[in-house]
Design a protein around this motif. Structure first.
Motif, PDB file in Angstrom:
ATOM      1  N   VAL A  86       0.866  -1.183   0.000  1.00 32.03           N
ATOM      2  CA  VAL A  86       0.000   0.000   0.000  1.00 32.03           C
ATOM      3  C   VAL A  86       0.900   1.229   0.000  1.00 32.03           C
ATOM      4  CG1 VAL A  86      -1.759   1.310   1.250  1.00 32.03           C
ATOM      5  CG2 VAL A  86      -1.857  -1.192   1.196  1.00 32.03           C
ATOM      6  N   ILE A  87       0.672   2.094  -0.972  1.00 29.79           N
ATOM      7  CA  ILE A  87       1.496   3.287  -1.116  1.00 29.79           C
ATOM      8  C   ILE A  87       0.726   4.475  -0.539  1.00 29.79           C
ATOM      9  CG2 ILE A  87       2.669   4.794  -2.747  1.00 29.79           C
ATOM     10  CD1 ILE A  87       2.728   2.239  -4.606  1.00 29.79           C
ATOM     11  N   GLU A  88       1.295   5.068   0.498  1.00 27.81           N
ATOM     12  CA  GLU A  88       0.716   6.239   1.147  1.00 27.81           C
ATOM     13  C   GLU A  88       1.574   7.437   0.799  1.00 27.81           C
ATOM     14  OE1 GLU A  88       1.171   4.675   5.058  1.00 27.81           O
ATOM     15  OE2 GLU A  88      -0.779   3.682   5.024  1.00 27.81           O
ATOM     16  N   ASP A  89       1.187   8.628   1.243  1.00 23.92           N
ATOM     17  CA  ASP A  89       1.950   9.839   0.931  1.00 23.92           C
ATOM     18  C   ASP A  89       3.400   9.743   1.391  1.00 23.92           C
ATOM     19  OD1 ASP A  89       0.079  11.275  -0.452  1.00 23.92           O
ATOM     20  OD2 ASP A  89      -0.704  12.294   1.308  1.00 23.92           O
ATOM     21  N   GLU A  90       3.617   9.312   2.627  1.00 24.89           N
ATOM     22  CA  GLU A  90       4.963   9.327   3.188  1.00 24.89           C
ATOM     23  C   GLU A  90       5.541   7.945   3.447  1.00 24.89           C
ATOM     24  OE1 GLU A  90       5.140  11.871   6.584  1.00 24.89           O
ATOM     25  OE2 GLU A  90       4.098  13.494   5.558  1.00 24.89           O
ATOM     26  N   HIS A  91       4.720   6.901   3.324  1.00 23.87           N
ATOM     27  CA  HIS A  91       5.181   5.552   3.640  1.00 23.87           C
ATOM     28  C   HIS A  91       4.697   4.537   2.617  1.00 23.87           C
ATOM     29  CE1 HIS A  91       5.506   7.526   7.591  1.00 23.87           C
ATOM     30  NE2 HIS A  91       6.578   6.764   7.702  1.00 23.87           N
ATOM     31  N   VAL A  92       5.389   3.433   2.602  1.00 24.29           N
ATOM     32  CA  VAL A  92       4.983   2.259   1.842  1.00 24.29           C
ATOM     33  C   VAL A  92       4.776   1.152   2.870  1.00 24.29           C
ATOM     34  CG1 VAL A  92       5.683   0.552   0.123  1.00 24.29           C
ATOM     35  CG2 VAL A  92       6.322   2.960  -0.174  1.00 24.29           C
ATOM     36  N   ALA A  93       3.569   0.629   2.936  1.00 33.44           N
ATOM     37  CA  ALA A  93       3.261  -0.448   3.878  1.00 33.44           C
ATOM     38  C   ALA A  93       3.246  -1.762   3.109  1.00 33.44           C
ATOM     39  CB  ALA A  93       1.913  -0.211   4.539  1.00 33.44           C
ATOM     40  N   VAL A  94       3.919  -2.758   3.653  1.00 38.95           N
ATOM     41  CA  VAL A  94       4.016  -4.071   3.004  1.00 38.95           C
ATOM     42  C   VAL A  94       3.454  -5.113   3.954  1.00 38.95           C
ATOM     43  CG1 VAL A  94       5.568  -5.763   1.966  1.00 38.95           C
ATOM     44  CG2 VAL A  94       6.076  -3.314   1.760  1.00 38.95           C
ATOM     45  N   ALA A  95       2.555  -5.927   3.441  1.00 31.02           N
ATOM     46  CA  ALA A  95       1.981  -7.015   4.233  1.00 31.02           C
ATOM     47  C   ALA A  95       2.117  -8.307   3.443  1.00 31.02           C
ATOM     48  CB  ALA A  95       0.514  -6.742   4.532  1.00 31.02           C
ATOM     49  N   ALA A  96       2.520  -9.347   4.135  1.00 35.25           N
ATOM     50  CA  ALA A  96       2.646 -10.663   3.512  1.00 35.25           C
ATOM     51  C   ALA A  96       2.001 -11.690   4.435  1.00 35.25           C
ATOM     52  CB  ALA A  96       4.115 -11.016   3.282  1.00 35.25           C
ATOM     53  N   ILE A  97       1.419 -12.688   3.841  1.00 35.85           N
ATOM     54  CA  ILE A  97       0.924 -13.838   4.583  1.00 35.85           C
ATOM     55  C   ILE A  97       1.786 -15.012   4.136  1.00 35.85           C
ATOM     56  CG2 ILE A  97      -1.029 -15.334   5.102  1.00 35.85           C
ATOM     57  CD1 ILE A  97      -1.462 -12.418   5.942  1.00 35.85           C
ATOM     58  N   ARG A  98       2.586 -15.500   5.065  1.00 38.95           N
ATOM     59  CA  ARG A  98       3.483 -16.610   4.745  1.00 38.95           C
ATOM     60  C   ARG A  98       2.710 -17.919   4.678  1.00 38.95           C
ATOM     61  NH1 ARG A  98       8.829 -15.780   4.975  1.00 38.95           N
ATOM     62  NH2 ARG A  98       9.598 -13.882   5.919  1.00 38.95           N
ATOM     63  N   LYS A  99       3.337 -18.890   4.064  1.00 41.21           N
ATOM     64  CA  LYS A  99       2.752 -20.224   4.014  1.00 41.21           C
ATOM     65  C   LYS A  99       2.445 -20.662   5.449  1.00 41.21           C
ATOM     66  CE  LYS A  99       3.551 -24.650   1.838  1.00 41.21           C
ATOM     67  NZ  LYS A  99       4.447 -25.413   0.983  1.00 41.21           N
ATOM     68  N   GLY A 100       1.267 -21.168   5.675  1.00 37.16           N
ATOM     69  CA  GLY A 100       0.858 -21.540   7.018  1.00 37.16           C
ATOM     70  C   GLY A 100       0.064 -20.446   7.706  1.00 37.16           C
ATOM     71  N   GLY A 101      -0.054 -19.262   7.073  1.00 41.39           N
ATOM     72  CA  GLY A 101      -0.891 -18.201   7.601  1.00 41.39           C
ATOM     73  C   GLY A 101      -0.213 -17.192   8.495  1.00 41.39           C
ATOM     74  N   ARG A 102       1.109 -17.265   8.658  1.00 40.85           N
ATOM     75  CA  ARG A 102       1.810 -16.322   9.534  1.00 40.85           C
ATOM     76  C   ARG A 102       1.970 -14.967   8.826  1.00 40.85           C
ATOM     77  NH1 ARG A 102       7.280 -15.184  10.560  1.00 40.85           N
ATOM     78  NH2 ARG A 102       7.895 -16.824   9.129  1.00 40.85           N
TER      79      ARG A 102
END
Length: 146
Positions: free
Chosen positions: A13-29
């Motif tokens: 997700v690209i915001e004005d001042e930040h880039v937020a990164v989210a990942a769901i690893r194998k197994g749901g973590r």
């Protein structure tokens, strides 16, 4: 987010001042981190993904809501190939930026009257979309959606 070839799903997700990164690893973590949105963000993103063993074969990109216009509009009912040009024409009245540089997509909605059909349109400036694509540019990356 369905998982990709690396066994995880990745969203940015690209915001004005930040880039937020989210990942769901194998197994749901879940895994989450943020970066400053500046000229060095693409290199730092690649470094962070590498350090966390998160490849980027496919990624879904989100833009800050203020950078995207989302609106239901009425267009004449016609065949889908023609409807795209009608949506582009109608969109010119609704966007606050130069229409020649608009990137948009649409989907039909139920309803409409008097020969008109409703469509849901999402539109953004071309430079906004190009900047998002540049952030995740890599020979191995495939943006799945913006």
């Amino acid at each position: 987010m369905p998982s990709g070839a690396f066994g995880h799903a990745l969203g940015v997700v690209i915001e004005d001042e930040h880039v937020a990164v989210a990942a769901i690893r194998k197994g749901g973590r879940p895994e989450y981190f943020r970066l400053r949105a500046d000229a060095d963000a693409p290199a730092r993103l690649a470094a962070q993904l590498g350090a966390r063993h998160l490849g980027m074969p496919s990624v879904r990109i989100g833009l800050e809501r203020s950078q995207v216009m989302v609106k239901a509009i009425d267009v004449p009912r016609t065949a889908d190939p023609q409807r795209g040009s009608l949506v582009a024409f109608e969109l010119e009245r609704d966007v606050a930026f130069v229409s020649e540089d608009t990137r948009f997509n649409w989907t039909p909605l139920p309803g409409g009257a008097n020969g008109l059909g409703r469509v849901l349109v999402a539109a953004a400036e071309g430079r906004t979309v190009d900047g998002a694509l540049h952030l995740v540019a890599s020979p191995k990356a495939r943006p799945r959606s913006i």
